[in-house]
Design an enzyme around this catalytic site. Structure first.
Site, short mmCIF file in Angstrom:
data_model
loop_
_atom_site.label_atom_id
_atom_site.label_comp_id
_atom_site.label_asym_id
_atom_site.label_seq_id
_atom_site.Cartn_x
_atom_site.Cartn_y
_atom_site.Cartn_z
N TYR A 72 0.83 -1.20 0.00
CA TYR A 72 0.00 0.00 0.00
C TYR A 72 0.87 1.25 0.00
O TYR A 72 0.63 2.20 -0.75
CB TYR A 72 -0.92 0.00 1.22
CG TYR A 72 -1.98 1.09 1.17
CD1 TYR A 72 -3.27 0.81 0.73
CD2 TYR A 72 -1.68 2.40 1.55
CE1 TYR A 72 -4.24 1.80 0.67
CE2 TYR A 72 -2.63 3.39 1.48
CZ TYR A 72 -3.92 3.10 1.04
OH TYR A 72 -4.86 4.08 0.98
N PHE A 124 -7.85 18.66 -25.17
CA PHE A 124 -8.61 17.41 -25.35
C PHE A 124 -9.91 17.51 -24.54
O PHE A 124 -9.98 18.25 -23.55
CB PHE A 124 -7.76 16.22 -24.89
CG PHE A 124 -8.49 14.91 -25.09
CD1 PHE A 124 -8.76 14.45 -26.36
CD2 PHE A 124 -8.93 14.16 -24.00
CE1 PHE A 124 -9.46 13.26 -26.54
CE2 PHE A 124 -9.63 12.98 -24.18
CZ PHE A 124 -9.89 12.53 -25.45
N ASP A 125 -10.94 16.75 -24.96
CA ASP A 125 -12.28 16.83 -24.32
C ASP A 125 -12.26 16.78 -22.80
O ASP A 125 -12.93 17.56 -22.14
CB ASP A 125 -13.18 15.64 -24.68
CG ASP A 125 -13.17 15.29 -26.13
OD1 ASP A 125 -12.47 15.95 -26.90
OD2 ASP A 125 -13.89 14.35 -26.48
N ASP A 214 0.38 18.40 -21.84
CA ASP A 214 -0.49 17.23 -21.86
C ASP A 214 0.24 16.24 -22.77
O ASP A 214 0.24 16.39 -24.00
CB ASP A 214 -1.87 17.61 -22.40
CG ASP A 214 -2.76 16.38 -22.58
OD1 ASP A 214 -2.26 15.25 -22.47
OD2 ASP A 214 -3.97 16.56 -22.85
N LYS A 257 -1.45 5.72 -23.85
CA LYS A 257 -1.01 5.94 -25.23
C LYS A 257 0.49 5.62 -25.31
O LYS A 257 0.86 4.47 -25.46
CB LYS A 257 -1.30 7.39 -25.66
CG LYS A 257 -2.77 7.66 -25.96
CD LYS A 257 -3.55 8.04 -24.75
CE LYS A 257 -4.92 8.58 -25.05
NZ LYS A 257 -5.71 8.75 -23.83
N HIS A 449 -21.81 11.87 -27.50
CA HIS A 449 -21.41 10.85 -28.49
C HIS A 449 -21.31 9.44 -27.92
O HIS A 449 -21.50 8.47 -28.62
CB HIS A 449 -20.11 11.26 -29.19
CG HIS A 449 -18.93 11.34 -28.28
ND1 HIS A 449 -18.81 12.30 -27.30
CD2 HIS A 449 -17.83 10.58 -28.17
CE1 HIS A 449 -17.67 12.12 -26.65
NE2 HIS A 449 -17.07 11.08 -27.16
N1 F0G Z 1 -5.15 14.10 -23.24
C1 F0G Z 1 -5.17 13.67 -24.51
C2 F0G Z 1 -4.41 14.41 -25.56
C3 F0G Z 1 -5.90 12.51 -24.84
O1 F0G Z 1 -5.93 12.10 -26.11
C4 F0G Z 1 -6.60 11.82 -23.82
C5 F0G Z 1 -7.39 10.63 -24.13
C6 F0G Z 1 -6.53 12.31 -22.52
C7 F0G Z 1 -5.79 13.45 -22.26
C8 F0G Z 1 -7.26 11.65 -21.37
O2 F0G Z 1 -6.61 10.48 -21.02
O3 F0G Z 1 -8.24 8.64 -21.51
O4 F0G Z 1 -6.27 8.29 -20.02
O5 F0G Z 1 -8.16 9.66 -19.25
N2 F0G Z 1 -7.68 10.28 -25.30
C9 F0G Z 1 -8.38 9.05 -25.71
C10 F0G Z 1 -8.66 9.09 -27.18
C11 F0G Z 1 -9.56 8.70 -24.91
O6 F0G Z 1 -9.35 8.18 -27.67
O7 F0G Z 1 -8.16 9.98 -27.87
P1 F0G Z 1 -7.38 9.19 -20.41
#
Ligand code: F0G
Length: 458
Positions: A72, A124-125, A214, A257, A449
């Site tokens: 832990y 990113f979203d 990022d 990634k 989506h």
């Molecule tokens: N930043 C970038 C540039 C990303 O592409 C993603 C995730 C995240 C942050 C968030 O990371 O999924 O580990 O919480 N991208 C995925 C995609 C989901 O399909 O492009 P995560």
């Protein structure tokens, strides 16, 4: 005769995948309400939905899994991961998290307040979501050229220094940091140059601000710097990565990634105050500081993944495959965001399905057509994903309408790429017969989506 290019690995374990008939796919698509996220994975032949968490680990990574220390507190696996991150990034402080968005949540809980303005390049979203949910603004300062899919420039992910300067001149009191996404996913996996990172640093310094990278696809970004930017051809990926991070103050990382693990993420920074601040949110949201949402075995696998994927041969094999797929699309005349980026092809659906009205979602229609054609699953990055305007509740048709076809790392062969390209060509060849798209029958208010229900109008 010159020897052809080949992968820098050989295959030790395989996972069978299954083809299906068009009839079956018609039925499954209907049951999924024409939403590709609602399909079961066994209904998919070649999955290009995302490159996130879908990569194949190496034998060294699987061996490392067995060395996981699940204590832990004070896990040795954490220290192996921390040492690797220290070496690759130069950042001293490390907080593990369960994935990228969790790293954003922890760091932004410390830094982003109501009224904050966070400038960056196509956030990113989830990054945008974590900013906006705190009643702050994500200000997009990406270069305008990123919107022209047919324009061929080497670093289409760049921040526009003029836009950034303007943002800081106007809002500097409310800017907690600048965030640069490497590579720029939303703009098509497009890289950011070292020169641009230097420009961002200079503007940040002028206003006394810090810079976050990022870094989900930082290794692919380093590969493009090595192969496209003057002065970097003779540097190693590790040297380039270290230089990129030297121009920043900290990073959030989705390790799913470029870390080539199925789950994981982290925050790293050179500043003790950021570490102390973020620490307070790691414990309640993620877990204790030496695991933060990750298993010991996953931290071991990530340490190896980061080391392996900052080697040139691994990246060259990967990017070469994405370029191979792009080359086939070129042969068939299919328009996509040019030049091809690091992790995916972004097909310009607006330019393919010219007869489908915007209101009937061309990119989603193309994604459905491609799935029905061959069981290839892509992902709409377009008008459905853009959600409605929060004030007017109108659909937002201002951006690009793209079909993203991601290439998972070390998973498919070039023959699979040929299948994807041929399936897309078959749809492309009958594009003028496709005149109708889809209609929304149910949608969530935000991030619609994932769960949207659609009706097919063709
Ligand atoms: N930043 C970038 C540039 C990303 O592409 C993603 C995730 C995240 C942050 C968030 O990371 O999924 O580990 O919480 N991208 C995925 C995609 C989901 O399909 O492009 P995560």
């Amino acid at each position: 005769m010159e020897l052809p290019f080949a992968e820098s690995w050989r295959i030790k374990m395989v996972e069978p995948i299954k083809k299906s008939t068009r009839e079956e796919r018609e039925q499954w698509m209907k049951e999924a309400d024409y939403n590709l996220f609602q399909l079961r994975s066994e209904q998919v032949y070649i999955d290009c939905l995302t490159d996130s968490g879908t990569g194949a680990m190496s034998d060294r990574q699987w061996a490392a899994v067995m060395m996981g220390d699940e204590s832990y507190a004070g896990s040795s696996s954490f220290f192996h991961l921390k040492d690797t991150i220290n070496k690759i990034t130069g950042f001293e402080y490390v907080i593990p998290t369960h994935q990228g968005r969790a790293a954003e949540n922890v760091l932004f809980s410390h830094l982003v307040k109501a009224g904050s303005v966070v400038p960056g390049n196509s956030h990113f979203d989830t990054t945008k979501g974590h900013i906006e949910s705190r009643k702050a603004t994500a200000l997009d300062c990406t270069i305008d050229e990123a919107k022209d899919t047919q324009l061929e420039i080497p670093f289409k992910g760049n921040v526009d220094p003029k836009k950034l300067e303007k943002a800081l001149a106007e809002h500097h009191e409310n800017v907690p940091f600048i965030i640069v996404t490497i590579t720029n996913n939303t703009a098509g996996g497009q890289p950011v140059s070292m020169q641009n990172l230097r420009e961002v640093r200079a503007i940040a310094d002028k206003y006394g601000k810090r810079v976050v990278l990022d870094s989900a696809r930082f290794a692919e970004n380093a590969y493009f710097i090595k192969t496209r930017e003057e002065g970097y051809a003779d540097k190693t990926i590790k040297e380039i990565a270290l230089e990129m991070f030297s121009l920043a103050d900290g990073m959030t990382m989705s390790a799913k990634k470029d870390g080539i693990v199925n789950m994981g993420g982290f925050i790293a920074t050179r500043h003790e105050d950021w570490y102390e601040g973020a620490k307070r949110f790691c414990i309640p949201f993620e877990g204790y500081l030496t695991y933060g949402g990750m298993n010991g075995r996953d931290m071991e696998a990530l340490a190896v993944g980061l080391d392996e994927n900052t080697e040139f041969e691994n990246l060259e094999t990967r990017i070469h495959q994405v370029e191979f797929l792009a080359g086939l699309l070129d042969e068939y005349g299919i328009p996509y965001q040019r030049p091809v980026g690091g992790h995916a092809i972004f097909v310009d659906a607006d330019k393919v399905l010219t007869k489908v009205p915007k209101e009937e979602f061309p990119a989603q229609t193309l994604a459905i057509e491609l799935y029905l054609e061959a069981g290839v699953r892509g992902c709409e990055i377009g008008y459905i994903l853009a959600d409605r305007d929060p004030v007017t509740r109108e659909n937002r048709f201002g951006g690009l309408d793209l079909l993203r076809l991601c290439v998972a790392r070390r998973v498919y062969t070039d023959n699979h790429m040929r299948v994807i390209a041929a399936a897309l060509k078959n749809v492309f060849d009958r594009r003028n017969e496709i005149t109708r798209g889809v209609e929304i029958v149910w949608e969530a208010e935000l991030m619609r989506h994932f769960t949207v229900k659609l009706k097919k109008l063709f």
